[in-house]
Design a protein around this motif. Sequence first.
Motif, PDB file in Angstrom:
ATOM      1  N   ILE A  55      25.011  33.509  53.745  1.00  0.00           N
ATOM      2  CA  ILE A  55      25.472  32.383  54.543  1.00  0.00           C
ATOM      3  C   ILE A  55      24.921  32.582  55.945  1.00  0.00           C
ATOM      4  CG2 ILE A  55      27.481  31.158  55.432  1.00  0.00           C
ATOM      5  CD1 ILE A  55      29.067  32.616  53.150  1.00  0.00           C
ATOM      6  N   LYS A 123      22.891  29.534  51.994  1.00  0.00           N
ATOM      7  CA  LYS A 123      23.699  28.468  52.580  1.00  0.00           C
ATOM      8  C   LYS A 123      23.513  28.541  54.093  1.00  0.00           C
ATOM      9  CE  LYS A 123      25.575  28.342  48.451  1.00  0.00           C
ATOM     10  NZ  LYS A 123      25.056  27.461  47.442  1.00  0.00           N
ATOM     11  N   HIS A 130      31.861  27.802  58.443  1.00  0.00           N
ATOM     12  CA  HIS A 130      31.324  27.606  57.101  1.00  0.00           C
ATOM     13  C   HIS A 130      32.490  27.519  56.111  1.00  0.00           C
ATOM     14  CE1 HIS A 130      32.118  31.755  55.781  1.00  0.00           C
ATOM     15  NE2 HIS A 130      31.788  32.097  57.012  1.00  0.00           N
TER      16      HIS A 130
END
Length: 142
Positions: A55, A123, A130
């Motif tokens: 992420i 991501k 997030h």
Amino acid sequence: MSTYMAKPQDINREWYVVDMDGKTLGRVATEIAKILQGKNKPMYTPHIDTGDFVIVVNADKVHLTGKKLEQKMYHKHSRYPGGLKSTPYGELLAKEPEKVIELAVKRMLPKNKLGRQMFKKLKVYAGAEHPHQAQEPKELEL
């Protein structure tokens, strides 16, 4: 002694968070590509996706060295004559900061079905928030 080959059922995937605030794009993108491929694990197998999820937050605060902000261009072509579109890096960073990191990492992954599968585990978010708190991601310091 035979070589160990990872099996899909043996893979244990982790979640990592990378903060791009003030980090250099290329240096962090190479590390992210290694993690997506699973090259940071001892069970790495070239023909199996052994990588982890990554992420990326604060994509809009990425740093680039030199005059790349004005000189670096991203190109795309519509496959029609005269269909080349060029966008300066600074403009792309202002409009779509997620795309800048996605393109840098995607071009470092294998150009086949396995590379596309690895890319789906990335991501990218422009801000500091997030929606993946449930996965309990670990902070990755690069």
